[in-house]
Design a protein around this motif. Sequence first.
Motif, PDB file in Angstrom:
ATOM      1  N   GLU A   1     -11.664  -4.729 -14.828  1.00 57.96           N
ATOM      2  CA  GLU A   1     -11.241  -5.959 -15.498  1.00 57.96           C
ATOM      3  C   GLU A   1     -12.385  -6.957 -15.616  1.00 57.96           C
ATOM      4  O   GLU A   1     -12.528  -7.618 -16.647  1.00 57.96           O
ATOM      5  N   GLU A   2     -13.220  -7.060 -14.585  1.00 56.74           N
ATOM      6  CA  GLU A   2     -14.366  -7.970 -14.647  1.00 56.74           C
ATOM      7  C   GLU A   2     -15.376  -7.524 -15.704  1.00 56.74           C
ATOM      8  O   GLU A   2     -16.111  -8.349 -16.240  1.00 56.74           O
ATOM      9  N   LEU A   3     -15.414  -6.234 -15.999  1.00 56.54           N
ATOM     10  CA  LEU A   3     -16.319  -5.712 -17.024  1.00 56.54           C
ATOM     11  C   LEU A   3     -15.730  -5.858 -18.431  1.00 56.54           C
ATOM     12  O   LEU A   3     -16.332  -5.426 -19.411  1.00 56.54           O
ATOM     13  N   GLY A   4     -14.543  -6.448 -18.529  1.00 60.07           N
ATOM     14  CA  GLY A   4     -13.948  -6.722 -19.829  1.00 60.07           C
ATOM     15  C   GLY A   4     -13.043  -5.629 -20.357  1.00 60.07           C
ATOM     16  O   GLY A   4     -12.673  -5.642 -21.525  1.00 60.07           O
TER      17      GLY A   4
ATOM     18  N   GLN B   1     -10.274  -4.161 -10.185  1.00 57.98           N
ATOM     19  CA  GLN B   1     -10.931  -5.457 -10.309  1.00 57.98           C
ATOM     20  C   GLN B   1     -12.251  -5.330 -11.073  1.00 57.98           C
ATOM     21  O   GLN B   1     -12.532  -6.128 -11.970  1.00 57.98           O
ATOM     22  N   MET B   2     -13.058  -4.320 -10.750  1.00 61.46           N
ATOM     23  CA  MET B   2     -14.338  -4.143 -11.447  1.00 61.46           C
ATOM     24  C   MET B   2     -14.129  -3.858 -12.932  1.00 61.46           C
ATOM     25  O   MET B   2     -14.830  -4.425 -13.771  1.00 61.46           O
TER      26      MET B   2
ATOM     27  N   SER C   1     -20.403  -2.529  -9.142  1.00 62.00           N
ATOM     28  CA  SER C   1     -20.002  -2.896 -10.498  1.00 62.00           C
ATOM     29  C   SER C   1     -21.102  -2.539 -11.495  1.00 62.00           C
ATOM     30  O   SER C   1     -20.820  -2.067 -12.598  1.00 62.00           O
TER      31      SER C   1
ATOM     32  N   ARG D   1      -9.518  -2.868 -19.517  1.00 56.65           N
ATOM     33  CA  ARG D   1      -8.205  -2.951 -18.883  1.00 56.65           C
ATOM     34  C   ARG D   1      -7.839  -1.591 -18.307  1.00 56.65           C
ATOM     35  O   ARG D   1      -8.290  -0.551 -18.781  1.00 56.65           O
TER      36      ARG D   1
ATOM     37  N   THR E   1     -20.156  -3.021 -22.495  1.00 59.49           N
ATOM     38  CA  THR E   1     -19.676  -3.304 -21.157  1.00 59.49           C
ATOM     39  C   THR E   1     -20.635  -4.290 -20.518  1.00 59.49           C
ATOM     40  O   THR E   1     -21.760  -3.935 -20.208  1.00 59.49           O
TER      41      THR E   1
ATOM     42  N   LYS F   1     -20.887  -7.849 -17.785  1.00 58.83           N
ATOM     43  CA  LYS F   1     -20.260  -8.789 -16.876  1.00 58.83           C
ATOM     44  C   LYS F   1     -20.137 -10.126 -17.599  1.00 58.83           C
ATOM     45  O   LYS F   1     -20.934 -10.433 -18.485  1.00 58.83           O
ATOM     46  N   PRO F   2     -19.159 -10.960 -17.204  1.00 59.19           N
ATOM     47  CA  PRO F   2     -19.009 -12.260 -17.860  1.00 59.19           C
ATOM     48  C   PRO F   2     -20.308 -13.083 -17.841  1.00 59.19           C
ATOM     49  O   PRO F   2     -20.659 -13.701 -18.833  1.00 59.19           O
ATOM     50  N   GLU F   3     -21.058 -13.038 -16.731  1.00 57.70           N
ATOM     51  CA  GLU F   3     -22.290 -13.827 -16.691  1.00 57.70           C
ATOM     52  C   GLU F   3     -23.343 -13.265 -17.635  1.00 57.70           C
ATOM     53  O   GLU F   3     -24.148 -13.999 -18.187  1.00 57.70           O
TER      54      GLU F   3
END
Length: 131
Positions: free
Chosen positions: A24-27, A21-22, A104, A29, A120, A122-124
Amino acid sequence: MKQASILIVEDEALIRMMLVQMVEELGHRVAAEAGSVDLGQSLAETEDYDCAILDINLHGTNVLPVAEAVAGRGIPFLFLSGYGSGGVPDAFKGVPVLNKPCSSDALMRVLAVILPDSTTQKPEDKARTIS
């Protein structure tokens, strides 16, 4: 952002799911995952990936054969450990070690070091960069 593909070798299923999950959240795969040294070594030798996250102790067995397979291909990696840097194979004393469970933010910082060509975020953080 350059997306990295990552091999995860971790024997604890919940921590492995958290890492997926982390990542993927960091962009990035996940290219492949393993919970044992044997499967981890096989994947490390055959899969296509940009870096690896390796738990040091897999069901009581040191991850050394997996680390050697990854390093032999010239691919960067980091170790995860519930015991700090204890247990890091002597040949890999300079490899980054994250204590688990890791945050994360800590994972993002280490990935930025071992994957210098990747961004790398996060989305925010991306939203702040764009605006």
